[in-house]
Design an enzyme around this catalytic site. Structure first.
Site, PDB file in Angstrom:
ATOM      1  N   HIS A   1       0.842  -1.208   0.000  1.00  0.00           N
ATOM      2  CA  HIS A   1       0.000   0.000   0.000  1.00  0.00           C
ATOM      3  C   HIS A   1       0.872   1.252   0.000  1.00  0.00           C
ATOM      4  O   HIS A   1       1.210   1.800   1.041  1.00  0.00           O
ATOM      5  CB  HIS A   1      -0.908  -0.022   1.227  1.00  0.00           C
ATOM      6  CG  HIS A   1      -1.978   1.026   1.224  1.00  0.00           C
ATOM      7  ND1 HIS A   1      -3.008   1.038   2.135  1.00  0.00           N
ATOM      8  CD2 HIS A   1      -2.186   2.112   0.428  1.00  0.00           C
ATOM      9  CE1 HIS A   1      -3.798   2.064   1.907  1.00  0.00           C
ATOM     10  NE2 HIS A   1      -3.313   2.747   0.873  1.00  0.00           N
TER      11      HIS A   1
ATOM     12  N   HIS B   1       1.305   5.133  -2.201  1.00  0.00           N
ATOM     13  CA  HIS B   1       0.732   6.091  -3.149  1.00  0.00           C
ATOM     14  C   HIS B   1       1.779   7.143  -3.497  1.00  0.00           C
ATOM     15  O   HIS B   1       2.620   7.495  -2.667  1.00  0.00           O
ATOM     16  CB  HIS B   1      -0.481   6.809  -2.550  1.00  0.00           C
ATOM     17  CG  HIS B   1      -1.619   5.920  -2.170  1.00  0.00           C
ATOM     18  ND1 HIS B   1      -2.300   5.146  -3.079  1.00  0.00           N
ATOM     19  CD2 HIS B   1      -2.217   5.698  -0.954  1.00  0.00           C
ATOM     20  CE1 HIS B   1      -3.258   4.483  -2.444  1.00  0.00           C
ATOM     21  NE2 HIS B   1      -3.230   4.796  -1.163  1.00  0.00           N
TER      22      HIS B   1
ATOM     23  N   ARG C   1      -1.971   8.781  -5.960  1.00  0.00           N
ATOM     24  CA  ARG C   1      -2.387   9.325  -4.660  1.00  0.00           C
ATOM     25  C   ARG C   1      -3.893   9.186  -4.502  1.00  0.00           C
ATOM     26  O   ARG C   1      -4.671   9.689  -5.319  1.00  0.00           O
ATOM     27  CB  ARG C   1      -1.966  10.792  -4.581  1.00  0.00           C
ATOM     28  CG  ARG C   1      -2.257  11.459  -3.250  1.00  0.00           C
ATOM     29  CD  ARG C   1      -1.674  12.853  -3.236  1.00  0.00           C
ATOM     30  NE  ARG C   1      -1.908  13.525  -1.953  1.00  0.00           N
ATOM     31  CZ  ARG C   1      -1.416  14.723  -1.642  1.00  0.00           C
ATOM     32  NH1 ARG C   1      -0.677  15.367  -2.530  1.00  0.00           N
ATOM     33  NH2 ARG C   1      -1.667  15.255  -0.459  1.00  0.00           N
ATOM     34  N   ALA C   2      -4.308   8.521  -3.449  1.00  0.00           N
ATOM     35  CA  ALA C   2      -5.725   8.185  -3.288  1.00  0.00           C
ATOM     36  C   ALA C   2      -6.596   9.430  -3.178  1.00  0.00           C
ATOM     37  O   ALA C   2      -7.669   9.515  -3.778  1.00  0.00           O
ATOM     38  CB  ALA C   2      -5.912   7.290  -2.078  1.00  0.00           C
ATOM     39  N   SER C   3      -6.159  10.406  -2.392  1.00  0.00           N
ATOM     40  CA  SER C   3      -6.984  11.603  -2.208  1.00  0.00           C
ATOM     41  C   SER C   3      -7.071  12.440  -3.476  1.00  0.00           C
ATOM     42  O   SER C   3      -7.971  13.281  -3.608  1.00  0.00           O
ATOM     43  CB  SER C   3      -6.438  12.459  -1.065  1.00  0.00           C
ATOM     44  OG  SER C   3      -5.124  12.916  -1.342  1.00  0.00           O
TER      45      SER C   3
ATOM     46  N   HIS D   1     -10.649   1.382  -1.880  1.00  0.00           N
ATOM     47  CA  HIS D   1     -10.061   2.627  -1.367  1.00  0.00           C
ATOM     48  C   HIS D   1     -10.852   3.826  -1.868  1.00  0.00           C
ATOM     49  O   HIS D   1     -10.932   4.072  -3.075  1.00  0.00           O
ATOM     50  CB  HIS D   1      -8.610   2.744  -1.819  1.00  0.00           C
ATOM     51  CG  HIS D   1      -7.750   3.576  -0.913  1.00  0.00           C
ATOM     52  ND1 HIS D   1      -8.109   4.842  -0.508  1.00  0.00           N
ATOM     53  CD2 HIS D   1      -6.547   3.315  -0.334  1.00  0.00           C
ATOM     54  CE1 HIS D   1      -7.153   5.321   0.280  1.00  0.00           C
ATOM     55  NE2 HIS D   1      -6.201   4.423   0.411  1.00  0.00           N
TER      56      HIS D   1
ATOM     57  N   TYR E   1     -12.129   7.892   5.257  1.00  0.00           N
ATOM     58  CA  TYR E   1     -11.429   6.665   4.879  1.00  0.00           C
ATOM     59  C   TYR E   1     -11.826   5.501   5.777  1.00  0.00           C
ATOM     60  O   TYR E   1     -12.181   4.410   5.299  1.00  0.00           O
ATOM     61  CB  TYR E   1      -9.911   6.869   4.970  1.00  0.00           C
ATOM     62  CG  TYR E   1      -9.258   7.489   3.758  1.00  0.00           C
ATOM     63  CD1 TYR E   1      -9.981   8.247   2.838  1.00  0.00           C
ATOM     64  CD2 TYR E   1      -7.891   7.333   3.536  1.00  0.00           C
ATOM     65  CE1 TYR E   1      -9.368   8.822   1.754  1.00  0.00           C
ATOM     66  CE2 TYR E   1      -7.271   7.898   2.446  1.00  0.00           C
ATOM     67  CZ  TYR E   1      -7.998   8.650   1.552  1.00  0.00           C
ATOM     68  OH  TYR E   1      -7.373   9.216   0.469  1.00  0.00           O
TER      69      TYR E   1
ATOM     70  N   GLU F   1       1.497   2.696   3.759  1.00  0.00           N
ATOM     71  CA  GLU F   1       0.962   3.937   3.178  1.00  0.00           C
ATOM     72  C   GLU F   1       1.840   5.122   3.596  1.00  0.00           C
ATOM     73  O   GLU F   1       1.339   6.196   3.949  1.00  0.00           O
ATOM     74  CB  GLU F   1      -0.495   4.150   3.599  1.00  0.00           C
ATOM     75  CG  GLU F   1      -1.251   5.067   2.658  1.00  0.00           C
ATOM     76  CD  GLU F   1      -2.718   5.224   3.031  1.00  0.00           C
ATOM     77  OE1 GLU F   1      -3.494   5.662   2.173  1.00  0.00           O
ATOM     78  OE2 GLU F   1      -3.093   4.909   4.186  1.00  0.00           O
TER      79      GLU F   1
ATOM     80  N   ARG G   1       2.095  11.707   8.813  1.00  0.00           N
ATOM     81  CA  ARG G   1       3.478  11.837   8.367  1.00  0.00           C
ATOM     82  C   ARG G   1       4.450  12.227   9.479  1.00  0.00           C
ATOM     83  O   ARG G   1       5.659  12.315   9.240  1.00  0.00           O
ATOM     84  CB  ARG G   1       3.571  12.878   7.252  1.00  0.00           C
ATOM     85  CG  ARG G   1       2.652  12.583   6.075  1.00  0.00           C
ATOM     86  CD  ARG G   1       2.849  13.566   4.936  1.00  0.00           C
ATOM     87  NE  ARG G   1       1.935  13.304   3.842  1.00  0.00           N
ATOM     88  CZ  ARG G   1       2.058  13.845   2.633  1.00  0.00           C
ATOM     89  NH1 ARG G   1       3.052  14.681   2.383  1.00  0.00           N
ATOM     90  NH2 ARG G   1       1.188  13.556   1.689  1.00  0.00           N
TER      91      ARG G   1
END
Length: 342
Positions: free
Chosen positions: A6, A8, A71-73, A178, A194, A284, A290
Site C-alpha cells: 500500500h 501512493h 495518490r488516493a486523495s 479505497h 477513509y 501507506e 506523516r
C-alpha cells in the site's frame, strides 16, 4: 523479503498538481480543458521526488518493494464527468508506471480506475485493461463511493460491478477498496471518511453473497479494516442475524486487511483477531499521518516496527505477513518478482 502492498505517489512533482488544478477549473466551467501533452515531468523530476522521500524511508525502515499507485486523495472521482476521470486516471497511472520503470527492483505499479458518479462501473474496463496489458500493474484501487461522501453508488455486491470483477478475476488482479477525497466538510478525508468507508465496504460484503459468484476474487480492505477488527464480535453477530455463515467461511477466503495501523496496540489487536493468512504488510508511508510520534520517537507510519514487535506473530507468521501473503494474493506481483530472480 518485506513487501509493502500500500503505497501512493503522494510526493509527485508539482507539475502534476498544477495540471490538475487547470482540469478542475475546466470541470467547474472555467477555462479550456488542459492538454495532457502539456504536462511535462522528466525522469529526473521523478527520481528526485522518489529518492528523497519513499525510497529513502524504505531504505531506512528495511522494506524491499512497494506496490505504488496514484495518490488516493487525488483520485477525486466526484470532480467532473467520466471524460475528466478517464484523462486523469490515464495520466496518474502512466506516472506510477514510470516510477516502477525507473526503480524496477523497488516499486511495482498499481492503478486507479476512471470511476465517475452515475457512470456504470463497466466504463472503467478499457483503462483497467490498458493498465494491465500495457503498464503491467499488479493491483487496482476500487472506489466504493465515487461521489466522494454522498454514497450514491450501489453496494459492492450489486450486479453492476460484476463486469469489473470478471476482469479482475481474468487478470488475477486483487482490488484494494479505497475511497478518495470527501466532498463533504463534515468528514475529514483521511480520517473518518477513509476509515468509515473501510468499515462500510466490509459490511456491504458481509450482507451479500458476492464470493459465491466470484470465488477467485480477492479484495484488500486497507487501514487495518477500519473498525472491523475492533468490532469483530459485532460483525459475527450481525452475520448470524442475517443468516450468513461464520465470517471465516463467508468472507475470509477473499477479503484481506493491511497493516496501515499507526500504533502498537492497533497492530496487536489486528494480529490477534484476524487470521495471519489474511493480513498483508503495508505502511501507506508519506500518507495520512506523516509525523513522528513523540511518545516513541519514530514515525507513526513506520508499521514494520509494530509487526516486528507484536507478540501475536511468530517468525513464520511474520514472514507470511511481510512476504508470503502478498505473493499469494497478488499473483502478478509474485510473477514479477520471480522474473527478477526473487
Amino acid at each position: 523479503m518485506i513487501i509493502d502492498i500500500h503505497g501512493h505517489y503522494t510526493t509527485a512533482p508539482a507539475q502534476l498538481g498544477a495540471w490538475r488544478d487547470l482540469q478542475i477549473a475546466f470541470a467547474n466551467g472555467q477555462g479550456e480543458a488542459p492538454d495532457p501533452a502539456a504536462l511535462t515531468i522528466s525522469d529526473d523530476d521523478i527520481r528526485e521526488t522518489i529518492e528523497q522521500n519513499q525510497l529513502r524511508l524504505m531504505d531506512d525502515r528495511g522494506s524491499d518493494v512497494t506496490v505504488f499507485s496514484p495518490r488516493a486523495s487525488f483520485m477525486a472521482h466526484h470532480i467532473g464527468d467520466l471524460a475528466v476521470s478517464e484523462t486523469w486516471a490515464r495520466i496518474c497511472n502512466d506516472l506510477c508506471a514510470r516510477v516502477a520503470q525507473l526503480f524496477p527492483d523497488r516499486f511495482l505499479p498499481g492503478a486507479m480506475l476512471p470511476q465517475s458518479p452515475g457512470a456504470l462501473p463497466a466504463t472503467t474496463i478499457p483503462e483497467l485493461t490498458r493498465a494491465v496489458e500495457e503498464l503491467g500493474v499488479v493491483t487496482v484501487n476500487l472506489n466504493p463511493d465515487p461521489s466522494g461522501g454522498l454514497w450514491t453508488a450501489p453496494p459492492l455486491t450489486d450486479r453492476s460491478w460484476y463486469p469489473v470483477y470478471e476482469k479482475l478475476v481474468e487478470y488475477e488482479l486483487p482490488a484494494m477498496i479505497h475511497v478518495s477525497t470527501s466532498c463533504k466538510p463534515q468528514f475529514h478525508t483521511t480520517g473518518d471518511h477513509y476509515l468509515g468507508a473501510d468499515t462500510t465496504a466490509f459490511m456491504q460484503l458481509l450482507k451479500g453473497d458476492l464470493f459465491r459468484d466470484f470465488p477467485d476474487l480477492k479484495v484488500v480492505i486497507p487501514h487495518g479494516g477500519g473498525a472491523v477488527p475492533y468490532h469483530w464480535g459485532r460483525f459475527r453477530g450481525l452475520a448470524m442475524a442475517l443468516g450468513k455463515p461464520e465470517l471465516e467461511e463467508h468472507l475470509l477466503g477473499n477479503v484481506f486487511f493491511d497493516t496501515c495501523v499507526y500504533h502498537q496496540p492497533g497492530i496487536d489487536l489486528l494480529t490477534q483477531v484476524i487470521p495471519t493468512e489474511n493480513i498483508l504488510f503495508a505502511s501507506e508511508m508519506i500518507g495520512a499521518v506523516r509525523d513522528i510520534d513523540p511518545r516513541t520517537g519514530h514515525y507513526f507510519d513506520d508499521t514494520k516496527r509494530y509487526v516486528d514487535a507484536t507478540a501475536h506473530l511468530d517468525d513464520a507468521q511474520r514472514a507470511q505477513v511481510f512476504e508470503g501473503n502478498a505473493r499469494r494474493v497478488y499473483p502478478r506481483l509474485d510473477r514479477a518478482l520471480a522474473a527478477q530472480g526473487r
